[in-house]
Design a protein around this motif. Structure first.
Motif, PDB file in Angstrom:
ATOM      1  N   HIS A 256       0.716  -1.335   0.023  1.00  0.00           N
ATOM      2  CA  HIS A 256      -0.117   0.070  -0.034  1.00  0.00           C
ATOM      3  C   HIS A 256       0.831   1.214   0.004  1.00  0.00           C
ATOM      4  N   GLU A 257       1.972   1.215  -0.517  1.00  0.00           N
ATOM      5  CA  GLU A 257       2.874   2.503  -0.914  1.00  0.00           C
ATOM      6  C   GLU A 257       2.089   3.492  -1.129  1.00  0.00           C
ATOM      7  N   LEU A 258       2.580   4.900  -0.851  1.00  0.00           N
ATOM      8  CA  LEU A 258       2.165   6.081  -1.235  1.00  0.00           C
ATOM      9  C   LEU A 258       2.083   6.076  -2.780  1.00  0.00           C
ATOM     10  N   GLY A 259       0.908   6.686  -3.437  1.00  0.00           N
ATOM     11  CA  GLY A 259       0.739   6.816  -4.708  1.00  0.00           C
ATOM     12  C   GLY A 259       0.658   5.608  -5.513  1.00  0.00           C
ATOM     13  N   ILE A 260       0.439   4.349  -4.837  1.00  0.00           N
ATOM     14  CA  ILE A 260       0.416   2.999  -5.731  1.00  0.00           C
ATOM     15  C   ILE A 260      -0.767   3.030  -6.408  1.00  0.00           C
ATOM     16  N   ASN A 261      -1.891   3.766  -5.931  1.00  0.00           N
ATOM     17  CA  ASN A 261      -3.183   4.279  -6.734  1.00  0.00           C
ATOM     18  C   ASN A 261      -3.405   5.753  -6.751  1.00  0.00           C
ATOM     19  N   THR A 262      -3.736   6.459  -7.635  1.00  0.00           N
ATOM     20  CA  THR A 262      -4.152   8.072  -7.496  1.00  0.00           C
ATOM     21  C   THR A 262      -5.384   8.255  -8.160  1.00  0.00           C
ATOM     22  N   THR A 263      -5.693   9.585  -7.790  1.00  0.00           N
ATOM     23  CA  THR A 263      -6.889  10.006  -8.267  1.00  0.00           C
ATOM     24  C   THR A 263      -6.605  11.026  -9.304  1.00  0.00           C
ATOM     25  N   ALA A 264      -7.379  10.864 -10.451  1.00  0.00           N
ATOM     26  CA  ALA A 264      -7.405  11.710 -11.780  1.00  0.00           C
ATOM     27  C   ALA A 264      -7.713  13.437 -11.175  1.00  0.00           C
ATOM     28  N   PRO A 265      -6.911  14.131 -11.872  1.00  0.00           N
ATOM     29  CA  PRO A 265      -6.852  15.431 -11.333  1.00  0.00           C
ATOM     30  C   PRO A 265      -8.346  16.101 -11.605  1.00  0.00           C
ATOM     31  N   GLU A 266      -8.846  15.723 -12.737  1.00  0.00           N
ATOM     32  CA  GLU A 266     -10.308  16.289 -13.128  1.00  0.00           C
ATOM     33  C   GLU A 266     -11.330  15.619 -11.987  1.00  0.00           C
ATOM     34  N   GLU A 267     -11.075  14.487 -11.486  1.00  0.00           N
ATOM     35  CA  GLU A 267     -12.048  14.039 -10.386  1.00  0.00           C
ATOM     36  C   GLU A 267     -11.888  14.555  -9.183  1.00  0.00           C
ATOM     37  N   TYR A 268     -10.551  14.726  -8.831  1.00  0.00           N
ATOM     38  CA  TYR A 268     -10.056  15.606  -7.583  1.00  0.00           C
ATOM     39  C   TYR A 268     -10.799  17.000  -7.836  1.00  0.00           C
ATOM     40  N   ALA A 269     -10.824  17.844  -8.854  1.00  0.00           N
ATOM     41  CA  ALA A 269     -11.342  19.060  -8.969  1.00  0.00           C
ATOM     42  C   ALA A 269     -13.062  19.041  -8.725  1.00  0.00           C
TER      43      ALA A 269
END
Ligand SMILES: [Zn+2]
Ligand SMILES: [Zn+2]
Length: 292
Positions: A256-269
């Protein structure tokens, strides 16, 4: 832009202080981090200071232990006013329930011939507000009973295992409403995770969306590629935000390392837009995103 919206510090069951978590996020090349300890905002102040110092964008959140139709559901709450009374009350009940089951689980372990005591757990829990099963697991590791947390859960602590004790969890629908009342947004965490006994289906998620659920954590280590595709489709159908995250616990959870999955910038927005709307509707003083 690399965005990780689900991580734990020692304020719950991670192994890093909030400062160490922020530093690790910077070292991992993340641009945005959310701190989401279980049922507590206790890491927020320290994490915010560290984020300002290190120029990291920080979203303050928490992962709330809820129950839906008899099954445990984790709900990520982003940017809620942590002083909103109904939310404060639920979190206090959850924390009391978690602490309360520690002695009951220790007794079951003793019946199984595994002698660890309160003091062992207190040492493992250090200064967390959310002492619970992970800290019993750490005490079992420290005593050499098991090799790691995973083995402790698989052999003793998970639901259905011999030292497991049920505890209070807040009704999911209530918590979704309280998070909205607190001016925050909620995202259902790892809804089709490995340990789930019953998966909330599209109809369940649609009902939660009606109550104010803003998103689904799609990209999570507990979800295989097929599951992710299905959940992404459901999120699209229901107009929900799709997030991705590590569920990092420091050294407390492998893979579960940091950044192993990420959120798309448009979804975050979109998530931030919904949070701003929720804050305006609730007229609460909600935490801002910490921006470098
Ligand atoms: Zn979780
Ligand atoms: Zn988590």
């Amino acid at each position: 832009m690399r965005i990780d919206l689900h991580t734990h510090s020692r304020a719950s069951d991670g192994t890093q202080t909030p400062t160490e978590l922020v530093e690790a996020a910077v070292a991992a090349g993340l641009d945005v981090l959310a701190i989401t300890d279980h049922d507590t905002a206790e890491g927020w102040v320290e994490a915010s200071e560290a984020a300002r110092e290190h120029g990291l964008e920080l979203v303050r959140g928490m992962e709330i232990s809820t129950r839906h139709e008899g099954h445990g559901v984790h709900l990520l709450a982003y940017l809620p006013d942590p002083t909103y009374p109904p939310l404060v009350e639920q979190l206090a009940l959850i924390l009391r329930g978690r602490r309360g089951r520690v002695p009951a689980m220790l007794e079951k372990l003793r019946d199984l011939g595994v002698a660890i005591d309160d003091q062992d757990v207190r040492e493992a829990a250090a200064d967390t507000a959310a002492a619970g099963r992970p800290h019993i697991a750490d005490a079992l590791v420290a005593r050499g009973v098991v090799a790691d947390r995973t083995e402790a859960f698989d052999r003793f602590l998970s639901w259905g295992r011999p030292a497991h004790v049920d505890r209070y969890a807040a009704p999911l629908a209530d918590v979704v409403r309280h998070v909205a009342g607190a001016g925050g947004v909620s995202v259902i965490a790892h809804p089709w995770g490995r340990s789930r006994r019953r998966r909330p289906d599209e109809a369940d998620l649609a009902a939660l969306a009606e109550l104010g659920l803003a998103g689904i954590e799609v990209d999570h280590q507990d979800h295989d590629p097929e599951t992710r595709d299905e959940l992404r489709a459901i999120a699209r159908n229901l107009g929900l935000v799709a997030t991705g995250s590590s569920d990092h616990h420091g050294a407390g959870k492998v893979d579960h390392e940091l950044g192993i999955n990420t959120t798309a910038p448009e979804e975050y927005a979109r998530l931030l837009e919904l949070a701003a709307a929720a804050a305006a509707a609730a007229r609460r003083s909600t935490p801002e995103v910490v921006r470098p």
